[in-house]
Structure formats: structure tokens, C-alpha cells
Design a protein around this motif. Sequence first.
Motif, short mmCIF file in Angstrom:
data_model
loop_
_atom_site.label_atom_id
_atom_site.label_comp_id
_atom_site.label_asym_id
_atom_site.label_seq_id
_atom_site.Cartn_x
_atom_site.Cartn_y
_atom_site.Cartn_z
N GLN A 73 0.83 -1.21 0.00
CA GLN A 73 0.00 0.00 0.00
C GLN A 73 0.87 1.26 0.00
N ALA A 74 1.91 1.28 0.81
CA ALA A 74 2.79 2.44 0.86
C ALA A 74 3.51 2.63 -0.48
N GLU A 75 3.95 1.54 -1.09
CA GLU A 75 4.66 1.64 -2.36
C GLU A 75 3.73 2.08 -3.49
N VAL A 76 2.50 1.59 -3.49
CA VAL A 76 1.54 2.03 -4.51
C VAL A 76 1.31 3.53 -4.38
N GLU A 77 1.12 4.01 -3.16
CA GLU A 77 0.91 5.44 -2.95
C GLU A 77 2.14 6.24 -3.37
N ARG A 78 3.33 5.74 -3.08
CA ARG A 78 4.56 6.42 -3.48
C ARG A 78 4.66 6.50 -5.01
N LEU A 79 4.35 5.38 -5.69
CA LEU A 79 4.42 5.35 -7.14
C LEU A 79 3.38 6.27 -7.77
N LEU A 80 2.18 6.32 -7.18
CA LEU A 80 1.15 7.23 -7.68
C LEU A 80 1.62 8.68 -7.55
N ALA A 81 2.28 9.00 -6.44
CA ALA A 81 2.79 10.36 -6.23
C ALA A 81 3.90 10.70 -7.24
N LEU A 82 4.60 9.68 -7.73
CA LEU A 82 5.66 9.89 -8.71
C LEU A 82 5.14 10.01 -10.14
N GLY A 83 3.84 9.76 -10.34
CA GLY A 83 3.26 9.90 -11.67
C GLY A 83 2.61 8.65 -12.23
N VAL A 98 -1.56 -5.10 -7.52
CA VAL A 98 -2.25 -3.90 -7.99
C VAL A 98 -1.64 -3.56 -9.35
N VAL A 99 -2.49 -3.36 -10.35
CA VAL A 99 -2.01 -3.04 -11.68
C VAL A 99 -1.93 -1.52 -11.82
N LEU A 100 -0.73 -1.05 -12.16
CA LEU A 100 -0.47 0.37 -12.34
C LEU A 100 0.06 0.62 -13.74
N GLU A 101 0.08 1.88 -14.14
CA GLU A 101 0.69 2.29 -15.40
C GLU A 101 1.72 3.37 -15.10
N ASP A 102 2.85 3.29 -15.77
CA ASP A 102 3.84 4.35 -15.64
C ASP A 102 3.36 5.56 -16.42
N PRO A 103 4.07 6.69 -16.38
CA PRO A 103 3.59 7.89 -17.08
C PRO A 103 3.41 7.71 -18.59
N ASP A 104 4.06 6.70 -19.20
CA ASP A 104 3.88 6.43 -20.62
C ASP A 104 2.77 5.43 -20.90
N GLY A 105 2.10 4.93 -19.86
CA GLY A 105 1.01 3.98 -20.04
C GLY A 105 1.44 2.53 -20.03
N ASN A 106 2.71 2.23 -19.72
CA ASN A 106 3.18 0.85 -19.62
C ASN A 106 2.72 0.26 -18.30
N ARG A 107 2.08 -0.87 -18.37
CA ARG A 107 1.54 -1.49 -17.16
C ARG A 107 2.60 -2.30 -16.43
N PHE A 108 2.45 -2.34 -15.11
CA PHE A 108 3.26 -3.17 -14.24
C PHE A 108 2.44 -3.49 -13.01
N CYS A 109 2.88 -4.48 -12.25
CA CYS A 109 2.14 -4.90 -11.07
C CYS A 109 2.96 -4.66 -9.81
N ALA A 110 2.30 -4.22 -8.76
CA ALA A 110 2.89 -4.11 -7.45
C ALA A 110 2.30 -5.24 -6.60
N LEU A 111 3.15 -6.10 -6.09
CA LEU A 111 2.72 -7.27 -5.33
C LEU A 111 3.12 -7.15 -3.87
N GLN A 112 2.31 -7.68 -2.99
CA GLN A 112 2.65 -7.76 -1.57
C GLN A 112 3.47 -9.01 -1.36
N ARG A 113 4.66 -8.85 -0.82
CA ARG A 113 5.52 -10.00 -0.50
C ARG A 113 6.09 -9.86 0.86
#
Length: 113
Positions: A73-83, A98-113
Motif C-alpha cells: 500500500q505504501a509503495e503504490v501510494e509512493r508510485l502514484l505520487a511519482l506519476g 495492484v495493476v499500475l501504469e507508468d507515465p507512458d502507459g506501460n503497465r506493471f504490477c505491485a505485489l505484496q511480498r
Amino acid sequence: MLHIGSIVWGVKNLLRALKFWTQGLNCRLRNPPDDDWAVLVPVEGPGVQLALSLVTSEKARRHHLDLCATDQQAEVERLLALGARRADWSYPPHADFVVLEDPDGNRFCALQR
């Protein structure tokens, strides 16, 4: 803290890809493959996992990163703040990603481990 957990590689023929990548990268199966998913790890020593994912559509995004976090959750929020942006995604029950997109629209996943 994030680290690359897997590079996810979309393939049309899982058995053919398993044969090619295990030999090409000197890897082995981490555990028995599913019908549409397999994870390869180096035969010797540490290294990045290669996850093979069966894709059925030519339009599917074929490759992406799985980023592992100790506090997702903290990393997703940090990545969202970065764009980054949350991707429009239909999650299965109890999803650990959680499926996210970078500023260019490339998808990646953030996983809890």
C-alpha cells in the motif's frame, strides 16, 4: 522498498516457451507449471525470475514487470505520487497485486511480498 520479483513474458505456446527459455537461460521450473503460467529461476545462484504467461490475444500487452513490496500500500501510494496511474483492471478475489501504469502507459504490477 521495491525490487523486481519477475519479468512476466507473454507467450502463445507455454510448452514451447518452457523448452526454449529453460535451455536458453539455463533455468529450471520453480514449481510445477499451471495450464497458463510457469515461473523459471536460474539453475545456479540468484537471479531474476522469468514468469511465462499464456496470452490468447494479439492485442494483449505481452510483457511487464512484477514489482515486489514489503508494504504494498505504501509503495503504490509512493508510485502514484511519482506519476503512476491505477490501471482499469478486473481483479480476481483475494488478488495480491495492484495493476499500475507508468507515465507512458506501460503497465506493471505491485505485489505484496
